[in-house]
Write a protein that holds these residues in place. Sequence first.
Motif, PDB file in Angstrom:
ATOM      1  N   ASN A  80      -2.689  29.782  17.183  1.00 31.33           N
ATOM      2  CA  ASN A  80      -4.043  29.902  16.470  1.00 31.33           C
ATOM      3  C   ASN A  80      -3.845  30.966  15.333  1.00 31.33           C
ATOM      4  OD1 ASN A  80      -6.489  29.152  18.257  1.00 31.33           O
ATOM      5  ND2 ASN A  80      -4.575  29.369  19.708  1.00 31.33           N
ATOM      6  N   TYR A  81      -4.656  30.673  14.396  1.00 31.53           N
ATOM      7  CA  TYR A  81      -4.770  31.400  13.153  1.00 31.53           C
ATOM      8  C   TYR A  81      -6.141  32.006  12.652  1.00 31.53           C
ATOM      9  CZ  TYR A  81      -3.827  33.060   8.286  1.00 31.53           C
ATOM     10  OH  TYR A  81      -3.618  33.774   7.045  1.00 31.53           O
ATOM     11  N   ALA A  82      -6.155  33.033  12.578  1.00 28.86           N
ATOM     12  CA  ALA A  82      -7.506  33.949  12.485  1.00 28.86           C
ATOM     13  C   ALA A  82      -7.912  33.695  10.815  1.00 28.86           C
ATOM     14  CB  ALA A  82      -7.486  35.441  12.779  1.00 28.86           C
ATOM     15  N   LEU A  83      -8.764  33.055  10.582  1.00 24.82           N
ATOM     16  CA  LEU A  83      -9.247  32.451   9.205  1.00 24.82           C
ATOM     17  C   LEU A  83     -10.196  33.634   8.746  1.00 24.82           C
ATOM     18  CD1 LEU A  83     -10.035  28.755   9.390  1.00 24.82           C
ATOM     19  CD2 LEU A  83      -7.998  29.763   8.591  1.00 24.82           C
ATOM     20  N   ALA A  84     -10.953  34.249   9.449  1.00 24.81           N
ATOM     21  CA  ALA A  84     -11.836  35.321   9.208  1.00 24.81           C
ATOM     22  C   ALA A  84     -12.397  35.936  10.268  1.00 24.81           C
ATOM     23  CB  ALA A  84     -13.224  34.847   8.506  1.00 24.81           C
ATOM     24  N   LYS A  85     -12.849  37.187  10.202  1.00 21.70           N
ATOM     25  CA  LYS A  85     -13.451  37.892  11.612  1.00 21.70           C
ATOM     26  C   LYS A  85     -14.486  36.839  12.482  1.00 21.70           C
ATOM     27  CE  LYS A  85     -15.584  41.955  13.305  1.00 21.70           C
ATOM     28  NZ  LYS A  85     -16.293  43.258  13.118  1.00 21.70           N
ATOM     29  N   GLY A  86     -13.703  36.529  13.564  1.00 19.95           N
ATOM     30  CA  GLY A  86     -14.277  35.974  14.619  1.00 19.95           C
ATOM     31  C   GLY A  86     -14.230  34.372  14.406  1.00 19.95           C
ATOM     32  N   LEU A  87     -13.391  33.714  13.502  1.00 14.14           N
ATOM     33  CA  LEU A  87     -13.292  32.465  13.245  1.00 14.14           C
ATOM     34  C   LEU A  87     -11.898  32.178  13.331  1.00 14.14           C
ATOM     35  CD1 LEU A  87     -14.489  29.747  12.046  1.00 14.14           C
ATOM     36  CD2 LEU A  87     -13.811  30.568   9.654  1.00 14.14           C
ATOM     37  N   ASP A  88     -11.442  31.444  14.249  1.00 15.83           N
ATOM     38  CA  ASP A  88     -10.107  31.003  14.651  1.00 15.83           C
ATOM     39  C   ASP A  88      -9.734  29.335  14.309  1.00 15.83           C
ATOM     40  OD1 ASP A  88      -9.094  33.578  15.453  1.00 15.83           O
ATOM     41  OD2 ASP A  88     -10.558  33.242  17.164  1.00 15.83           O
ATOM     42  N   LEU A  89      -8.628  29.073  14.037  1.00 11.57           N
ATOM     43  CA  LEU A  89      -8.251  27.786  13.918  1.00 11.57           C
ATOM     44  C   LEU A  89      -6.840  27.494  14.730  1.00 11.57           C
ATOM     45  CD1 LEU A  89      -8.485  24.711  12.487  1.00 11.57           C
ATOM     46  CD2 LEU A  89      -6.913  25.557  10.892  1.00 11.57           C
ATOM     47  N   GLY A  90      -6.999  26.661  15.627  1.00 13.79           N
ATOM     48  CA  GLY A  90      -5.770  26.207  16.573  1.00 13.79           C
ATOM     49  C   GLY A  90      -5.401  24.977  16.478  1.00 13.79           C
ATOM     50  N   PRO A 147       7.406  41.618  22.782  1.00 12.80           N
ATOM     51  CA  PRO A 147       6.437  41.443  21.585  1.00 12.80           C
ATOM     52  C   PRO A 147       5.407  40.667  22.370  1.00 12.80           C
ATOM     53  CG  PRO A 147       8.173  40.101  21.312  1.00 12.80           C
ATOM     54  CD  PRO A 147       8.667  40.804  22.407  1.00 12.80           C
ATOM     55  N   GLY A 148       5.615  40.295  23.632  1.00 14.71           N
ATOM     56  CA  GLY A 148       4.342  39.267  24.310  1.00 14.71           C
ATOM     57  C   GLY A 148       4.275  39.551  25.384  1.00 14.71           C
ATOM     58  N   LYS A 149       3.452  38.614  26.208  1.00 18.77           N
ATOM     59  CA  LYS A 149       3.134  38.749  27.635  1.00 18.77           C
ATOM     60  C   LYS A 149       3.619  37.475  28.445  1.00 18.77           C
ATOM     61  CE  LYS A 149      -0.688  41.783  27.044  1.00 18.77           C
ATOM     62  NZ  LYS A 149      -0.121  42.896  27.784  1.00 18.77           N
ATOM     63  N   PHE A 150       4.318  37.710  29.787  1.00 22.16           N
ATOM     64  CA  PHE A 150       4.900  36.286  30.113  1.00 22.16           C
ATOM     65  C   PHE A 150       3.841  36.474  31.612  1.00 22.16           C
ATOM     66  CE2 PHE A 150       7.699  35.247  33.500  1.00 22.16           C
ATOM     67  CZ  PHE A 150       7.966  33.991  33.185  1.00 22.16           C
ATOM     68  N   PHE A 151       3.825  35.357  32.195  1.00 24.86           N
ATOM     69  CA  PHE A 151       3.136  35.350  33.466  1.00 24.86           C
ATOM     70  C   PHE A 151       3.992  34.123  34.376  1.00 24.86           C
ATOM     71  CE2 PHE A 151       0.767  31.736  31.812  1.00 24.86           C
ATOM     72  CZ  PHE A 151       0.820  30.807  32.929  1.00 24.86           C
ATOM     73  N   GLN A 158      -2.802  37.924  12.202  1.00 26.16           N
ATOM     74  CA  GLN A 158      -3.794  36.718  12.186  1.00 26.16           C
ATOM     75  C   GLN A 158      -3.047  35.605  12.918  1.00 26.16           C
ATOM     76  OE1 GLN A 158      -3.702  36.850   7.671  1.00 26.16           O
ATOM     77  NE2 GLN A 158      -5.711  36.242   8.031  1.00 26.16           N
ATOM     78  N   LEU A 159      -1.828  35.386  13.246  1.00 20.58           N
ATOM     79  CA  LEU A 159      -1.096  34.225  13.894  1.00 20.58           C
ATOM     80  C   LEU A 159      -0.761  34.652  15.314  1.00 20.58           C
ATOM     81  CD1 LEU A 159      -0.420  31.421  13.521  1.00 20.58           C
ATOM     82  CD2 LEU A 159       1.960  32.225  12.594  1.00 20.58           C
ATOM     83  N   SER A 160      -1.064  33.716  16.336  1.00 20.39           N
ATOM     84  CA  SER A 160      -0.568  33.934  17.708  1.00 20.39           C
ATOM     85  C   SER A 160      -0.196  32.604  18.206  1.00 20.39           C
ATOM     86  CB  SER A 160      -1.693  34.531  18.426  1.00 20.39           C
ATOM     87  OG  SER A 160      -2.805  33.595  18.530  1.00 20.39           O
ATOM     88  N   GLY A 161       0.595  32.754  19.403  1.00 17.06           N
ATOM     89  CA  GLY A 161       0.962  31.527  19.655  1.00 17.06           C
ATOM     90  C   GLY A 161       1.359  31.491  21.258  1.00 17.06           C
ATOM     91  N   LYS A 162       1.454  30.488  21.938  1.00 21.09           N
ATOM     92  CA  LYS A 162       1.643  30.319  23.476  1.00 21.09           C
ATOM     93  C   LYS A 162       2.492  29.133  23.841  1.00 21.09           C
ATOM     94  CE  LYS A 162       0.141  28.981  27.813  1.00 21.09           C
ATOM     95  NZ  LYS A 162      -0.188  27.776  28.469  1.00 21.09           N
ATOM     96  N   VAL A 163       3.449  29.191  24.673  1.00 19.28           N
ATOM     97  CA  VAL A 163       3.915  28.324  25.463  1.00 19.28           C
ATOM     98  C   VAL A 163       4.041  28.238  26.668  1.00 19.28           C
ATOM     99  CG1 VAL A 163       5.703  27.955  23.539  1.00 19.28           C
ATOM    100  CG2 VAL A 163       6.204  29.166  25.514  1.00 19.28           C
ATOM    101  N   GLY A 164       3.817  27.202  27.472  1.00 21.67           N
ATOM    102  CA  GLY A 164       3.676  26.996  28.898  1.00 21.67           C
ATOM    103  C   GLY A 164       4.142  25.971  29.755  1.00 21.67           C
ATOM    104  N   VAL A 165       4.399  26.117  30.811  1.00 23.38           N
ATOM    105  CA  VAL A 165       4.892  24.936  31.673  1.00 23.38           C
ATOM    106  C   VAL A 165       4.131  24.851  33.204  1.00 23.38           C
ATOM    107  CG1 VAL A 165       7.236  24.773  30.562  1.00 23.38           C
ATOM    108  CG2 VAL A 165       6.795  26.335  32.845  1.00 23.38           C
ATOM    109  N   GLY A 166       3.846  23.793  33.764  1.00 28.10           N
ATOM    110  CA  GLY A 166       3.299  23.723  34.957  1.00 28.10           C
ATOM    111  C   GLY A 166       3.837  22.454  35.834  1.00 28.10           C
ATOM    112  N   MET A 216       2.419  35.634  22.568  1.00 26.61           N
ATOM    113  CA  MET A 216       2.813  36.725  21.594  1.00 26.61           C
ATOM    114  C   MET A 216       1.779  36.482  20.267  1.00 26.61           C
ATOM    115  SD  MET A 216       6.269  36.037  20.172  1.00 26.61           S
ATOM    116  CE  MET A 216       6.268  37.551  18.859  1.00 26.61           C
ATOM    117  N   ASN A 217       1.546  37.853  19.448  1.00 27.04           N
ATOM    118  CA  ASN A 217       1.233  37.747  18.327  1.00 27.04           C
ATOM    119  C   ASN A 217       2.078  37.962  17.429  1.00 27.04           C
ATOM    120  OD1 ASN A 217      -1.598  37.867  19.182  1.00 27.04           O
ATOM    121  ND2 ASN A 217      -1.665  39.865  19.572  1.00 27.04           N
TER     122      ASN A 217
END
Length: 474
Positions: A425-435, A309-313, A392-400, A387-388
């Motif tokens: 991050n949550y899409a409140l409306a088109k173009g508007l995101d709260l993270g 369901p997501g993308k890994f790098f 409306q809702l997406s998330g990311k985890v990372g290490v470095g 991943m999404n």
Amino acid sequence: MRKGFLMVLAVVLVAAMAAPAMADFSTSGFVRIKEHMEQNYIAGASGGLFILPAADPHTASYIEQRQRFFLNWKGENVGATAIFEIDFGQWGDSAYTVGRNQGAGLEADSINLETKNFFVWFNIPNSTVRVQAGLQNQTDSFGGMIFGFADMAGVFVTGTGPVGFKLGAAKFAENGTRVDDDVDLYVAELKFTPVKEARLGVDLYVIRDASGSNTAFAGGQTNLNTLGRIFTDYGLAPTALLYDPSTFYFIGVDGAIKAGPVGLSGYAFYNFGKIENLRGTLGGAALLPDDVDVKAWGADLRADLDAGPGKFFIEAAYVSGSDRSSNDLESPVTASNYALAASFPLTSMDMQILLPNGDDINASAALAYDVQNKGRGIMAAAAGFRMNFNSQLSGKVGVGYLADVESPGSGVNEHSAFEVNANVNYALAKGLDLGLYGAYAFLSDWEDYSTGVANTAKDADDIWKAMVRLNYAF
């Protein structure tokens, strides 16, 4: 703020009145607000934009804001783009003032509009060739290590197809118009794309620096006086360098290939040249006039994977550092030697503390803000998964991981750090995101820099930061 807005509005109205004679006019942009909480570091003039870890500092809390406006005019095979920006370093910072990155104090009314870009472009008829001239944003093919995402005035010609290219030149600094004391960039790239899934590039960049007969502007800009950071750790020692016209070359390759769900990409470069007849004062000591050879290199390799369901790098990079016992400069010359934030590297690793982040505003600071890293060079690695969860809702985890390649000596260790980060991050409306964003860096062998220079009698504490981000793109 009001005056800056009126200036933007006037430009828009002039464009609108001229629109009937034009094929197309459009606007876009964004407003971005970030509330920060962060602890255990300082980032000030003594370290440029490098984070200086500290022992037991107070927690910082502030809100910054950026608004950027894009104006685009487009005719038949010709057009122009203007980009303006207003930044607030902190809400409540100042009012009734003139200057950038401020004006969000009570009553505001400051003059603070910045011109980011203003350029004209045109296409050569019956070809894929495009010419872009004026103040524009350019980056290198080495992950931004040399002049990543920097604004510069110049002319660049690009062509696309199975064999693509970029040729261009830009003026980093024009000092006297009748003397040879400028800093110029020359670019030549050749890209081969035999199939859609594969690309190979050969890249040549040249910086010719004839500004060494001048003293630097405030902040170490214009010439290589920021080399005063080399071997002095993170305190900026008094520096007064002079040198004859010098040329620095960067030659390298970049490439990418994709096979099914897996994509590989990378690049490597070698930086060579000579600082001619370097003399003056470095680190408080007088230098005997001498030539300094530049011998530096860097490389990066990245893998991207479509994972369910997501993308890994996963990505790793290495950039050489300067050995204190050597008379050569073994860390690369970058555009940050001419303007402190002119190299914005390795944003692809999406770190918040170890390296610059592409979403940064004014509070942009990192443990290694450029890959020269004050002469130390860097070893860096990162991995992440995004991943999404729904529409409306997406998330990311990372290490470095980040480490110095070389130590400046004088009892100061080679630093290293390990970061974990996450965001939703949550899409409140088109173009508007709260993270919501968070990051924590575990430090190893870092001294206390509360005074701006290393205090080896104290260990710096780990670093953390948290942000609430509101972004409207229009």
